[in-house]
Design an enzyme around this catalytic site. Structure first.
Site, PDB file in Angstrom:
ATOM      1  N   ARG A 177       3.393  -6.326  42.573  1.00 37.18           N
ATOM      2  CA  ARG A 177       4.228  -5.451  43.393  1.00 37.18           C
ATOM      3  C   ARG A 177       4.589  -6.117  44.728  1.00 37.18           C
ATOM      4  O   ARG A 177       4.991  -7.266  44.743  1.00 37.18           O
ATOM      5  CB  ARG A 177       3.518  -4.084  43.537  1.00 37.18           C
ATOM      6  CG  ARG A 177       3.501  -3.319  42.196  1.00 37.18           C
ATOM      7  CD  ARG A 177       2.607  -2.105  42.201  1.00 37.18           C
ATOM      8  NE  ARG A 177       2.902  -1.130  43.235  1.00 37.18           N
ATOM      9  CZ  ARG A 177       3.833  -0.173  43.178  1.00 37.18           C
ATOM     10  NH1 ARG A 177       4.566  -0.045  42.093  1.00 37.18           N
ATOM     11  NH2 ARG A 177       4.015   0.688  44.170  1.00 37.18           N
ATOM     12  N   ASP A 223       3.369   2.194  57.014  1.00 33.50           N
ATOM     13  CA  ASP A 223       4.246   3.023  56.178  1.00 33.50           C
ATOM     14  C   ASP A 223       5.160   3.747  57.148  1.00 33.50           C
ATOM     15  O   ASP A 223       4.702   4.155  58.227  1.00 33.50           O
ATOM     16  CB  ASP A 223       3.380   4.023  55.391  1.00 33.50           C
ATOM     17  CG  ASP A 223       4.169   4.822  54.380  1.00 33.50           C
ATOM     18  OD1 ASP A 223       5.168   5.449  54.760  1.00 33.50           O
ATOM     19  OD2 ASP A 223       3.765   4.835  53.204  1.00 33.50           O
ATOM     20  N   TYR A 233      -4.480   9.210  53.568  1.00 28.95           N
ATOM     21  CA  TYR A 233      -3.684   7.969  53.648  1.00 28.95           C
ATOM     22  C   TYR A 233      -2.979   7.885  54.994  1.00 28.95           C
ATOM     23  O   TYR A 233      -3.018   6.857  55.675  1.00 28.95           O
ATOM     24  CB  TYR A 233      -2.674   7.977  52.495  1.00 28.95           C
ATOM     25  CG  TYR A 233      -1.592   6.914  52.543  1.00 28.95           C
ATOM     26  CD1 TYR A 233      -1.833   5.620  52.074  1.00 28.95           C
ATOM     27  CD2 TYR A 233      -0.312   7.212  53.028  1.00 28.95           C
ATOM     28  CE1 TYR A 233      -0.828   4.655  52.093  1.00 28.95           C
ATOM     29  CE2 TYR A 233       0.687   6.252  53.049  1.00 28.95           C
ATOM     30  CZ  TYR A 233       0.422   4.981  52.588  1.00 28.95           C
ATOM     31  OH  TYR A 233       1.419   4.025  52.612  1.00 28.95           O
TER      32      TYR A 233
HETATM   33  N1  LIG Z   1       5.628   0.835  47.607  1.00 32.66           N
HETATM   34  C1  LIG Z   1       6.307   1.255  48.672  1.00 32.66           C
HETATM   35  O1  LIG Z   1       7.502   1.562  48.591  1.00 32.66           O
HETATM   36  C2  LIG Z   1       5.591   1.368  49.996  1.00 32.66           C
HETATM   37  C3  LIG Z   1       6.075   2.284  50.948  1.00 32.66           C
HETATM   38  C4  LIG Z   1       5.424   2.395  52.164  1.00 32.66           C
HETATM   39  C5  LIG Z   1       4.328   1.594  52.444  1.00 32.66           C
HETATM   40  N2  LIG Z   1       3.875   0.714  51.508  1.00 32.66           N
HETATM   41  C6  LIG Z   1       2.722  -0.136  51.842  1.00 32.66           C
HETATM   42  O2  LIG Z   1       3.021  -1.462  51.443  1.00 32.66           O
HETATM   43  C7  LIG Z   1       1.845  -2.093  50.898  1.00 32.66           C
HETATM   44  C8  LIG Z   1       2.115  -2.577  49.476  1.00 32.66           C
HETATM   45  O3  LIG Z   1       2.610  -1.477  48.704  1.00 32.66           O
HETATM   46  P1  LIG Z   1       2.451  -1.461  47.105  1.00 32.66           P
HETATM   47  O4  LIG Z   1       3.126  -0.220  46.645  1.00 32.66           O
HETATM   48  O5  LIG Z   1       2.830  -2.777  46.539  1.00 32.66           O
HETATM   49  O6  LIG Z   1       0.863  -1.273  47.016  1.00 32.66           O
HETATM   50  P2  LIG Z   1      -0.015  -0.856  45.730  1.00 32.66           P
HETATM   51  O7  LIG Z   1       0.621  -1.399  44.503  1.00 32.66           O
HETATM   52  O8  LIG Z   1      -0.263   0.632  45.759  1.00 32.66           O
HETATM   53  O9  LIG Z   1      -1.400  -1.570  46.061  1.00 32.66           O
HETATM   54  C9  LIG Z   1      -1.442  -2.961  46.308  1.00 32.66           C
HETATM   55  C10 LIG Z   1      -2.744  -3.520  45.859  1.00 32.66           C
HETATM   56  O10 LIG Z   1      -3.799  -2.974  46.645  1.00 32.66           O
HETATM   57  C11 LIG Z   1      -4.972  -3.325  45.953  1.00 32.66           C
HETATM   58  N3  LIG Z   1      -6.073  -2.386  46.230  1.00 32.66           N
HETATM   59  C12 LIG Z   1      -6.089  -1.053  46.114  1.00 32.66           C
HETATM   60  N4  LIG Z   1      -7.346  -0.599  46.357  1.00 32.66           N
HETATM   61  C13 LIG Z   1      -8.110  -1.679  46.607  1.00 32.66           C
HETATM   62  C14 LIG Z   1      -9.479  -1.863  46.894  1.00 32.66           C
HETATM   63  N5  LIG Z   1     -10.361  -0.845  46.970  1.00 32.66           N
HETATM   64  N6  LIG Z   1      -9.938  -3.122  47.076  1.00 32.66           N
HETATM   65  C15 LIG Z   1      -9.077  -4.171  46.990  1.00 32.66           C
HETATM   66  N7  LIG Z   1      -7.780  -4.066  46.715  1.00 32.66           N
HETATM   67  C16 LIG Z   1      -7.305  -2.821  46.520  1.00 32.66           C
HETATM   68  C17 LIG Z   1      -4.652  -3.298  44.462  1.00 32.66           C
HETATM   69  O11 LIG Z   1      -5.130  -4.518  43.912  1.00 32.66           O
HETATM   70  P3  LIG Z   1      -5.549  -4.616  42.334  1.00 32.66           P
HETATM   71  O12 LIG Z   1      -4.282  -4.302  41.579  1.00 32.66           O
HETATM   72  O13 LIG Z   1      -6.022  -6.011  42.188  1.00 32.66           O
HETATM   73  O14 LIG Z   1      -6.629  -3.579  42.111  1.00 32.66           O
HETATM   74  C18 LIG Z   1      -3.132  -3.177  44.439  1.00 32.66           C
HETATM   75  O15 LIG Z   1      -2.508  -4.050  43.527  1.00 32.66           O
HETATM   76  C19 LIG Z   1       0.734  -1.049  50.995  1.00 32.66           C
HETATM   77  O16 LIG Z   1      -0.007  -1.257  52.184  1.00 32.66           O
HETATM   78  C20 LIG Z   1       1.478   0.278  51.076  1.00 32.66           C
HETATM   79  O17 LIG Z   1       0.749   1.283  51.764  1.00 32.66           O
HETATM   80  C21 LIG Z   1       4.480   0.590  50.286  1.00 32.66           C
END
Ligand SMILES: NC(=O)c1ccc[n+]([C@@H]2O[C@H](COP(=O)([O-])OP(=O)(O)OC[C@H]3O[C@@H](n4cnc5c(N)ncnc54)[C@H](OP(=O)(O)O)[C@@H]3O)[C@@H](O)[C@H]2O)c1
Length: 246
Positions: free
Chosen positions: A17, A140, A153
């Protein structure tokens, strides 16, 4: 000579991602990558292969960021494998539903540990290397609003916002600390693109953002030597909808 040639980056949650996109963008700009993962070992190795195909070196390092003891050893395991770390991207996070009336203390503590305290633990280890570097934390867009459906969160990202500003001051002049606050970029696991398209009108630009718009911002913040303490909202202007905490 690429912008990050000879640098080594540690990217938490770098296997897939947004984290994968950051890892690959950094590698395309010349940086070696230490890809942290928790459960996505195969995806982490696939991302490492992608980095190596671009030229830089790559390593994968597991850790459960919900466990402070495991987190405490992560940085040393990364430097044992790769040598000194120049760039730290605190991308990994949990995003779980909870409301003000139903969240439990355990939920809040887990969110705080993974989303705010682990980034701080890693940043402290990074600074202890006593070398110049740059950190980007992932927030975020909702840090400036009130996300009623993800209260634990929300509180943890608010804490990381405060920590970003504190660390930018405390870690200067050798280490710069900035943050990216994404809006609609990728649907949460289990939802598809239509989930984001339905929400697109929630931002003034009426659109969904792309991975490259996020990675361009991360690379800008890691590379610009005169920028610290900034939060860049990559959110189509969504942060202007709610200013409860400004
Ligand atoms: N997606 C969006 O549109 C969006 C919007 C606003 C903010 N964000 C922020 O942007 C960042 C990336 O977003 P994303 O959607 O790509 O994130 P995500 O897929 O929800 O999570 C990213 C990775 O975090 C790791 N993770 C979760 N719990 C963990 C733990 N206990 N220990 C170690 N690793 C852990 C997981 O690794 P594993 O897969 O290896 O378990 C997961 O692949 C995040 O900080 C999110 O809050 C994203």
């Amino acid at each position: 000579m690429l912008a990050f040639s000879g640098k080594t980056a540690l990217i938490t949650g770098g296997a897939k991602r947004i984290g994968r996109a950051i890892t690959v963008a950094l590698a395309a700009a010349g940086a070696n990558a230490v890809i942290h993962y928790r459960s996505s070992a195969d995806e982490a190795e696939a991302t490492a292969e992608c980095v190596r195909a671009l030229g830089p070196k790559a390593w994968t390092v597991p850790a459960d960021l919900a466990d402070p003891t495991d987190t405490a050893t992560l940085f040393d395991r990364a430097t044992d494998a790769a040598g000194p770390i120049d760039l730290l991207v605190n991308n990994a996070a949990i995003f779980e539903p909870s409301t003000l009336t139903d969240f439990r203390t355990d939920d809040l503590l887990r969110n705080m540990q993974v989303n705010a305290l682990a980034p701080h633990q890693l940043a402290r280890a990074f600074v202890a290397q006593r070398r110049d570097g740059a950190i980007v934390n992932f927030l975020d867009t909702r840090v400036v609003d009130y996300d009623r459906g993800h209260v634990a969160y929300h509180l943890s990202k608010r804490m990381l916002l405060s920590l970003t500003r504190m660390m930018a001051l405390e870690f200067a002049p050798n280490v710069r600390v900035n943050a990216v606050a994404p809006g609609l970029i990728l649907p949460p696991p289990g939802k598809d693109e239509s989930y984001l398209e339905r929400l697109a009108t929630s931002n003034p630009l009426n659109r969904v953002g792309s991975l490259s718009q996020v990675t361009d911002t991360v690379l800008f913040l890691l590379g610009n030597e005169f920028v610290t303490g900034q939060v860049v909202f990559v959110d189509g202007g969504q942060h202007m909808n709610g200013r409860m905490y400004e």
